[in-house]
Motif scaffolding. Structure first.
Motif, mmCIF file in Angstrom:
data_model
loop_
_atom_site.group_PDB
_atom_site.id
_atom_site.type_symbol
_atom_site.label_atom_id
_atom_site.label_comp_id
_atom_site.label_asym_id
_atom_site.label_seq_id
_atom_site.Cartn_x
_atom_site.Cartn_y
_atom_site.Cartn_z
ATOM 1 N N ALA A 75 49.982 33.637 77.839
ATOM 2 C CA ALA A 75 49.697 34.229 76.343
ATOM 3 C C ALA A 75 49.076 35.727 76.512
ATOM 4 O O ALA A 75 49.533 36.636 75.902
ATOM 5 N N ARG A 76 48.058 35.737 77.310
ATOM 6 C CA ARG A 76 47.295 36.790 77.463
ATOM 7 C C ARG A 76 48.028 38.099 78.186
ATOM 8 O O ARG A 76 47.776 39.153 78.176
ATOM 9 N N LEU A 77 48.976 37.726 78.826
ATOM 10 C CA LEU A 77 49.978 38.396 79.738
ATOM 11 C C LEU A 77 50.663 39.478 78.541
ATOM 12 O O LEU A 77 51.322 40.468 78.721
ATOM 13 N N GLY A 78 50.929 38.750 77.492
ATOM 14 C CA GLY A 78 51.854 39.165 76.287
ATOM 15 C C GLY A 78 52.836 38.423 75.974
ATOM 16 O O GLY A 78 53.932 38.874 75.423
ATOM 17 N N ILE A 79 52.918 37.134 75.989
ATOM 18 C CA ILE A 79 54.138 36.274 75.739
ATOM 19 C C ILE A 79 53.476 35.630 74.290
ATOM 20 O O ILE A 79 52.469 34.868 74.284
ATOM 21 N N GLY A 80 54.351 36.069 73.053
ATOM 22 C CA GLY A 80 53.581 35.453 71.867
ATOM 23 C C GLY A 80 54.936 34.543 71.204
ATOM 24 O O GLY A 80 55.882 34.734 71.362
ATOM 25 N N LEU A 81 54.376 33.184 70.886
ATOM 26 C CA LEU A 81 55.241 32.144 70.483
ATOM 27 C C LEU A 81 55.294 31.994 68.946
ATOM 28 O O LEU A 81 54.036 31.732 68.479
ATOM 29 N N VAL A 82 56.306 31.883 68.347
ATOM 30 C CA VAL A 82 56.277 31.404 66.914
ATOM 31 C C VAL A 82 56.925 29.809 67.029
ATOM 32 O O VAL A 82 58.316 29.950 67.257
ATOM 33 N N GLU A 96 42.479 34.391 57.507
ATOM 34 C CA GLU A 96 41.989 33.817 58.845
ATOM 35 C C GLU A 96 42.889 33.180 59.659
ATOM 36 O O GLU A 96 42.613 33.527 60.991
ATOM 37 N N ASN A 97 43.858 32.721 59.393
ATOM 38 C CA ASN A 97 45.012 32.385 60.369
ATOM 39 C C ASN A 97 45.249 33.843 61.138
ATOM 40 O O ASN A 97 45.733 33.795 62.497
ATOM 41 N N LEU A 98 45.505 34.960 60.453
ATOM 42 C CA LEU A 98 45.871 36.053 61.195
ATOM 43 C C LEU A 98 44.762 36.798 62.120
ATOM 44 O O LEU A 98 44.971 36.905 63.231
ATOM 45 N N ILE A 99 43.254 36.443 61.466
ATOM 46 C CA ILE A 99 42.188 37.162 62.247
ATOM 47 C C ILE A 99 41.974 36.482 63.494
ATOM 48 O O ILE A 99 41.764 36.904 64.511
ATOM 49 N N CYS A 100 42.011 34.961 63.355
ATOM 50 C CA CYS A 100 41.771 34.167 64.696
ATOM 51 C C CYS A 100 42.849 34.547 65.868
ATOM 52 O O CYS A 100 42.385 34.048 67.023
ATOM 53 N N ALA A 101 43.901 35.178 65.736
ATOM 54 C CA ALA A 101 44.742 35.438 66.645
ATOM 55 C C ALA A 101 44.713 36.835 67.137
ATOM 56 O O ALA A 101 45.234 37.115 68.233
ATOM 57 N N TRP A 107 49.535 45.801 66.394
ATOM 58 C CA TRP A 107 49.805 45.256 65.250
ATOM 59 C C TRP A 107 48.108 44.379 64.643
ATOM 60 O O TRP A 107 47.435 44.115 65.510
ATOM 61 N N GLY A 108 48.095 44.854 63.626
ATOM 62 C CA GLY A 108 46.741 44.411 62.864
ATOM 63 C C GLY A 108 47.107 43.733 61.548
ATOM 64 O O GLY A 108 48.479 43.681 61.041
ATOM 65 N N GLN A 109 46.095 43.243 60.798
ATOM 66 C CA GLN A 109 46.427 42.716 59.544
ATOM 67 C C GLN A 109 47.216 43.538 58.498
ATOM 68 O O GLN A 109 48.077 43.176 58.044
ATOM 69 N N ALA A 110 46.685 44.860 58.360
ATOM 70 C CA ALA A 110 47.565 45.764 57.661
ATOM 71 C C ALA A 110 49.097 45.848 58.085
ATOM 72 O O ALA A 110 49.925 45.747 57.243
ATOM 73 N N GLU A 111 49.365 46.079 59.198
ATOM 74 C CA GLU A 111 50.785 46.343 59.735
ATOM 75 C C GLU A 111 51.548 44.907 59.445
ATOM 76 O O GLU A 111 52.826 44.980 58.966
ATOM 77 N N MET A 137 56.379 33.093 57.571
ATOM 78 C CA MET A 137 56.102 34.527 57.549
ATOM 79 C C MET A 137 54.619 34.614 58.315
ATOM 80 O O MET A 137 54.517 35.347 59.217
ATOM 81 N N LEU A 138 53.867 33.634 57.867
ATOM 82 C CA LEU A 138 52.482 33.765 58.639
ATOM 83 C C LEU A 138 52.673 33.397 60.024
ATOM 84 O O LEU A 138 51.742 33.839 60.721
ATOM 85 N N ALA A 139 53.501 32.496 60.447
ATOM 86 C CA ALA A 139 53.362 32.208 61.887
ATOM 87 C C ALA A 139 53.988 33.432 62.574
ATOM 88 O O ALA A 139 53.203 33.523 63.902
ATOM 89 N N ILE A 140 54.917 33.963 62.304
ATOM 90 C CA ILE A 140 55.305 35.175 62.636
ATOM 91 C C ILE A 140 54.184 36.268 62.714
ATOM 92 O O ILE A 140 54.064 36.858 63.896
ATOM 93 N N GLY A 141 53.496 36.470 61.662
ATOM 94 C CA GLY A 141 52.451 37.308 61.673
ATOM 95 C C GLY A 141 51.400 36.918 62.459
ATOM 96 O O GLY A 141 50.958 38.113 63.293
ATOM 97 N N ARG A 142 51.032 36.041 62.811
ATOM 98 C CA ARG A 142 49.976 35.423 63.575
ATOM 99 C C ARG A 142 50.462 35.732 65.280
ATOM 100 O O ARG A 142 49.286 36.213 65.677
#
Length: 228
Positions: A75-82, A96-101, A107-111, A137-142
């Motif tokens: 994941a830290r290499l850059g693989i994001g999973l929904v 909180e779901n967004l910030i914790c990830a 990509w930040g919360q505003a974006e 949408m939240l899962a994708i955003g996270r």
């Protein structure tokens, strides 16, 4: 430049073998559709890429051997999973779901809230109170908040109302056009996939049986391998 490369990948659940030889590659900024009927190995392939199950063969990501890594390092290499089923943190708020990830990057919360304005409206709500579409949408955003190089969407529109599905597909199209993000998309709706994907990889009984530009996935091939 090739970002992800799988060659002759096999995987099992205990004594039950699920993958018998998966070949797949994704280039930087490319959208690839991973297709096949239910039970043909699509989600198992995703789990192997994310190092959630043991696998054999060759898997390279950004020049590094994925086979040597645990899931958190992949994941830290850059693989994001929904993941299929969304799996939001139900007792945390949207914010909180967004910030914790969150990890540093574009990509930040505003974006994320610009991509999905509903999330801005629901910022203080617990994830458990959201509709299924809002949770997706939240899962994708996270996942985007981890600032991945590759975003994997596993059945991101399954079970959603048509209007919400269109919002998700519109977001995928924006991700393709506005960033260098690579995407691996699993879905059953070929019409929408053909509008965003560059290539397709088709699995049959745990093996890659066809790969090529998605425009060349003929109705005969679709009927034979995808069932639509």
């Amino acid at each position: 430049m090739t970002l992800l490369s799988l060659a002759s990948v096999t995987a099992s659940y205990g004594a039950s073998q699920a993958l018998f030889g998966v070949d797949l590659d994704i280039r930087e900024g490319e959208v690839v559709a991973l297709l096949g009927r239910n039970g043909m190995g699509k989600t198992t392939t995703v789990k192997a890429i994310c190092r959630m199950i043991p696998a054999s063969g060759s898997m390279q990501f950004a020049g590094q051997d994925l086979m040597l890594l645990p899931s958190h390092r992949a994941a830290r290499l850059g693989i994001g999973l929904v993941p299929e089923g969304r799996r939001c943190f139900r007792d945390l708020t949207v914010a909180e779901n967004l910030i914790c990830a969150a990890r540093p990057g574009e990509w930040g919360q505003a974006e994320v809230e610009t991509l999905f304005p509903r999330l801005a409206e629901r910022r203080g709500q617990r994830a458990a109170t959201l509709s299924g579409g809002e949770q997706q949408m939240l899962a994708i955003g996270r996942a985007l908040m981890t600032n991945p190089r590759l975003l994997i969407l596993d059945e991101a529109t399954e079970g959603l109302a048509p209007v919400i599905r269109q919002e998700i597909w519109a977001a995928v199209a924006r991700l393709k056009s506005a960033s260098g993000l690579a995407l691996l998309v699993i879905d059953k709706t070929l019409k929408e996939l053909k509008a965003v994907a560059d290539r397709a990889v088709v699995l049959e009984r745990g093996r890659t049986v066809w790969t090529g530009p998605i425009a060349e996935l003929t109705p005969d091939l679709s009927t034979r391998y995808v069932g639509v």
